[in-house]
Design a protein around this motif. Structure first.
Motif, PDB file in Angstrom:
ATOM      1  N   GLU A  49       0.825  -1.206   0.000  1.00  0.00           N
ATOM      2  CA  GLU A  49       0.000   0.000   0.000  1.00  0.00           C
ATOM      3  C   GLU A  49       0.861   1.258   0.000  1.00  0.00           C
ATOM      4  OE1 GLU A  49      -2.194  -3.420   1.593  1.00  0.00           O
ATOM      5  OE2 GLU A  49      -0.262  -2.500   2.119  1.00  0.00           O
ATOM      6  N   ARG A  50       1.949   1.212   0.736  1.00  0.00           N
ATOM      7  CA  ARG A  50       2.852   2.374   0.791  1.00  0.00           C
ATOM      8  C   ARG A  50       3.600   2.539  -0.526  1.00  0.00           C
ATOM      9  NH1 ARG A  50       3.148   7.235   1.898  1.00  0.00           N
ATOM     10  NH2 ARG A  50       5.074   8.028   2.845  1.00  0.00           N
ATOM     11  N   VAL A  51       4.008   1.438  -1.121  1.00  0.00           N
ATOM     12  CA  VAL A  51       4.661   1.509  -2.438  1.00  0.00           C
ATOM     13  C   VAL A  51       3.730   2.183  -3.442  1.00  0.00           C
ATOM     14  CG1 VAL A  51       5.596   0.165  -4.365  1.00  0.00           C
ATOM     15  CG2 VAL A  51       6.096  -0.524  -2.000  1.00  0.00           C
ATOM     16  N   LYS A  52       2.480   1.779  -3.426  1.00  0.00           N
ATOM     17  CA  LYS A  52       1.487   2.373  -4.321  1.00  0.00           C
ATOM     18  C   LYS A  52       1.344   3.869  -4.071  1.00  0.00           C
ATOM     19  CE  LYS A  52      -2.282   2.579  -6.965  1.00  0.00           C
ATOM     20  NZ  LYS A  52      -2.172   2.682  -8.437  1.00  0.00           N
ATOM     21  N   GLN A  53       1.256   4.276  -2.811  1.00  0.00           N
ATOM     22  CA  GLN A  53       1.110   5.690  -2.473  1.00  0.00           C
ATOM     23  C   GLN A  53       2.304   6.504  -2.970  1.00  0.00           C
ATOM     24  OE1 GLN A  53       0.668   5.549   1.766  1.00  0.00           O
ATOM     25  NE2 GLN A  53      -1.482   4.914   1.706  1.00  0.00           N
ATOM     26  N   LEU A  54       3.508   5.981  -2.755  1.00  0.00           N
ATOM     27  CA  LEU A  54       4.713   6.705  -3.157  1.00  0.00           C
ATOM     28  C   LEU A  54       4.817   6.819  -4.676  1.00  0.00           C
ATOM     29  CD1 LEU A  54       7.286   5.197  -0.624  1.00  0.00           C
ATOM     30  CD2 LEU A  54       6.204   7.457  -0.547  1.00  0.00           C
ATOM     31  N   ALA A  55       4.466   5.747  -5.371  1.00  0.00           N
ATOM     32  CA  ALA A  55       4.498   5.790  -6.836  1.00  0.00           C
ATOM     33  C   ALA A  55       3.453   6.763  -7.374  1.00  0.00           C
ATOM     34  CB  ALA A  55       4.277   4.393  -7.409  1.00  0.00           C
ATOM     35  N   ASP A  56       2.256   6.706  -6.807  1.00  0.00           N
ATOM     36  CA  ASP A  56       1.191   7.612  -7.247  1.00  0.00           C
ATOM     37  C   ASP A  56       1.567   9.069  -7.007  1.00  0.00           C
ATOM     38  OD1 ASP A  56      -0.371   5.509  -8.063  1.00  0.00           O
ATOM     39  OD2 ASP A  56      -1.757   5.593  -6.366  1.00  0.00           O
ATOM     40  N   ALA A  57       2.236   9.314  -5.904  1.00  0.00           N
ATOM     41  CA  ALA A  57       2.610  10.692  -5.573  1.00  0.00           C
ATOM     42  C   ALA A  57       3.533  11.297  -6.615  1.00  0.00           C
ATOM     43  CB  ALA A  57       3.268  10.736  -4.192  1.00  0.00           C
ATOM     44  N   GLU A  58       4.316  10.459  -7.270  1.00  0.00           N
ATOM     45  CA  GLU A  58       5.242  10.945  -8.300  1.00  0.00           C
ATOM     46  C   GLU A  58       4.681  10.772  -9.709  1.00  0.00           C
ATOM     47  OE1 GLU A  58       7.768  12.685  -7.534  1.00  0.00           O
ATOM     48  OE2 GLU A  58       7.610  12.269  -5.375  1.00  0.00           O
ATOM     49  N   GLY A  59       3.454  10.258  -9.815  1.00  0.00           N
ATOM     50  CA  GLY A  59       2.872  10.044 -11.131  1.00  0.00           C
ATOM     51  C   GLY A  59       3.526   8.909 -11.893  1.00  0.00           C
ATOM     52  N   LEU A  60       3.995   7.901 -11.163  1.00  0.00           N
ATOM     53  CA  LEU A  60       4.665   6.751 -11.769  1.00  0.00           C
ATOM     54  C   LEU A  60       3.743   5.537 -11.765  1.00  0.00           C
ATOM     55  CD1 LEU A  60       8.146   7.136 -10.062  1.00  0.00           C
ATOM     56  CD2 LEU A  60       7.736   7.316 -12.521  1.00  0.00           C
ATOM     57  N   ARG A  61       3.609   4.885 -12.912  1.00  0.00           N
ATOM     58  CA  ARG A  61       2.872   3.630 -12.990  1.00  0.00           C
ATOM     59  C   ARG A  61       3.801   2.471 -12.632  1.00  0.00           C
ATOM     60  NH1 ARG A  61      -0.120   3.113 -18.643  1.00  0.00           N
ATOM     61  NH2 ARG A  61      -0.945   1.279 -17.556  1.00  0.00           N
ATOM     62  N   ILE A  62       3.243   1.430 -12.063  1.00  0.00           N
ATOM     63  CA  ILE A  62       3.993   0.188 -11.837  1.00  0.00           C
ATOM     64  C   ILE A  62       3.605  -0.760 -12.966  1.00  0.00           C
ATOM     65  CG2 ILE A  62       4.384  -1.755 -10.287  1.00  0.00           C
ATOM     66  CD1 ILE A  62       3.649   0.101  -7.952  1.00  0.00           C
ATOM     67  N   CYS A  63       4.544  -0.984 -13.875  1.00  0.00           N
ATOM     68  CA  CYS A  63       4.211  -1.711 -15.100  1.00  0.00           C
ATOM     69  C   CYS A  63       4.436  -3.209 -14.987  1.00  0.00           C
ATOM     70  CB  CYS A  63       5.016  -1.155 -16.278  1.00  0.00           C
ATOM     71  SG  CYS A  63       6.797  -1.424 -16.172  1.00  0.00           S
ATOM     72  N   ALA A  64       5.320  -3.635 -14.088  1.00  0.00           N
ATOM     73  CA  ALA A  64       5.657  -5.060 -13.969  1.00  0.00           C
ATOM     74  C   ALA A  64       6.384  -5.269 -12.653  1.00  0.00           C
ATOM     75  CB  ALA A  64       6.534  -5.507 -15.142  1.00  0.00           C
ATOM     76  N   THR A  65       6.595  -6.531 -12.318  1.00  0.00           N
ATOM     77  CA  THR A  65       7.324  -6.877 -11.095  1.00  0.00           C
ATOM     78  C   THR A  65       8.288  -8.020 -11.377  1.00  0.00           C
ATOM     79  OG1 THR A  65       5.741  -8.580 -10.409  1.00  0.00           O
ATOM     80  CG2 THR A  65       5.315  -6.313  -9.665  1.00  0.00           C
ATOM     81  N   HIS A  66       9.130  -8.290 -10.416  1.00  0.00           N
ATOM     82  CA  HIS A  66       9.787  -9.578 -10.253  1.00  0.00           C
ATOM     83  C   HIS A  66       9.462 -10.034  -8.841  1.00  0.00           C
ATOM     84  CE1 HIS A  66      13.158  -9.454 -13.552  1.00  0.00           C
ATOM     85  NE2 HIS A  66      11.952  -9.652 -14.042  1.00  0.00           N
ATOM     86  N   VAL A  67       8.836 -11.185  -8.724  1.00  0.00           N
ATOM     87  CA  VAL A  67       8.542 -11.773  -7.414  1.00  0.00           C
ATOM     88  C   VAL A  67       9.096 -13.194  -7.407  1.00  0.00           C
ATOM     89  CG1 VAL A  67       6.498 -10.344  -7.051  1.00  0.00           C
ATOM     90  CG2 VAL A  67       6.252 -12.585  -8.126  1.00  0.00           C
ATOM     91  N   SER A  68       9.193 -13.765  -6.240  1.00  0.00           N
ATOM     92  CA  SER A  68       9.770 -15.102  -6.128  1.00  0.00           C
ATOM     93  C   SER A  68       8.792 -16.167  -6.584  1.00  0.00           C
ATOM     94  CB  SER A  68      10.183 -15.379  -4.680  1.00  0.00           C
ATOM     95  OG  SER A  68       9.033 -15.493  -3.862  1.00  0.00           O
ATOM     96  N   LEU A  69       9.345 -17.288  -7.016  1.00  0.00           N
ATOM     97  CA  LEU A  69       8.505 -18.434  -7.358  1.00  0.00           C
ATOM     98  C   LEU A  69       7.732 -18.904  -6.135  1.00  0.00           C
ATOM     99  CD1 LEU A  69       7.699 -20.433  -9.596  1.00  0.00           C
ATOM    100  CD2 LEU A  69       9.622 -21.878  -8.881  1.00  0.00           C
ATOM    101  N   ASP A  70       8.348 -18.839  -4.979  1.00  0.00           N
ATOM    102  CA  ASP A  70       7.672 -19.239  -3.750  1.00  0.00           C
ATOM    103  C   ASP A  70       6.425 -18.384  -3.512  1.00  0.00           C
ATOM    104  OD1 ASP A  70       7.700 -20.729  -1.093  1.00  0.00           O
ATOM    105  OD2 ASP A  70       7.767 -18.649  -0.408  1.00  0.00           O
TER     106      ASP A  70
END
Length: 253
Positions: A49-70
């Protein structure tokens, strides 16, 4: 490719993303360079939720991720919830686990597992994508690991996130590799390669030896949605490196 779909892979800035305050400053600098999107990877334990808030504050979209297989296997619901929160379609795996790399059977097994995960993500309108290194181009009985992954996974469920640097190191022309995943690549990793003191090193886009005019054109031809700049190791301040890459990419708009 246009300015709005050029993104930064935050793994490049991982040393500056390990807590909220640093991430906030990092995202501000990324936006000041001119980027309008980021791929989330390598950041510290910060609440989604905080990552989303910080990205939104700068007008940045989150286009993709890398997450673990686990996370994909054992924490599937939370993984889906996080990507939905971020309005992020592409769920990326940065590398095949070590135990699958040693033979063709391992790649076949992983292709089946990736298909299962990808089909489950599809039910939530999300897309599994796989990011390569050079080792996927080792051959087993005449086929590379990448051949096996492409041929034995469900094209609808398993997408690819080719890394131009590692494809080249693996002995394959990135342009050829891009055309081989037509219809299966919405995100590409752009990374250049330079020779320094007889050794290959990571370089800013346009400062090395890869033919980015041809690479970008191939990506356009197959319908790539996101062009993500990544540099594993920078030989100058990484924000400066990302600015050089961004400015050099403008010639291909």
């Amino acid at each position: 490719m246009n300015l709005s779909n050029i993104a930064v892979q935050l793994y490049t800035l991982r040393d500056y993303c390990q807590n909220e305050a640093d991430l906030e400053q990092t995202l501000r600098k990324v936006r000041e360079i001119g980027y309008e999107a980021v791929q989330v990877s390598g950041i510290g334990p910060i609440a989604p939720e905080r990552v989303k808030q910080l990205a939104d504050a700068e007008g940045l979209r989150i286009c993709a991720t890398h997450v673990s297989l686990d996370s994909m296997v054992n924490d599937f619901d939370n993984t889906v919830q996080m990507h939905k929160l971020w309005n992020c379609k592409y769920v990326g795996l940065g590398s095949i686990p070590d135990e699958y790399r040693t033979n063709g059977e391992g790649y076949s097994t992983f292709a089946k597992q990736a298909t299962e995960i990808g089909r489950k993500l599809k039910e939530h309108d999300l897309q599994f994508i796989y990011h390569n290194h050079q080792f996927e181009y080792q051959k087993f009985a005449g086929r590379t690991g990448m051949d096996i992954l492409q041929q034995e996974s469900d094209p609808a469920a398993v997408g690819f996130e080719l890394d131009t640097y590692w494809v080249h190191v693996g002995g394959v022309n990135p342009v050829d590799a891009i055309h081989q995943v037509k219809g299966r690549m919405g995100v590409v990793h752009l990374k250049d390669l330079e020779i320094v003191d007889y050794k290959q090193v990571f370089a800013e886009i346009g400062e090395g030896n890869l033919n980015f005019k041809a690479i970008i054109e191939a990506c356009r031809e197959i319908g790539v949605e996101w062009y993500v700049v990544e540099q594993d190791v920078c030989r100058r301040d990484p924000f400066e490196s990302l600015a050089i890459s961004f400015n050099n990419l403008k010639q291909f708009l």
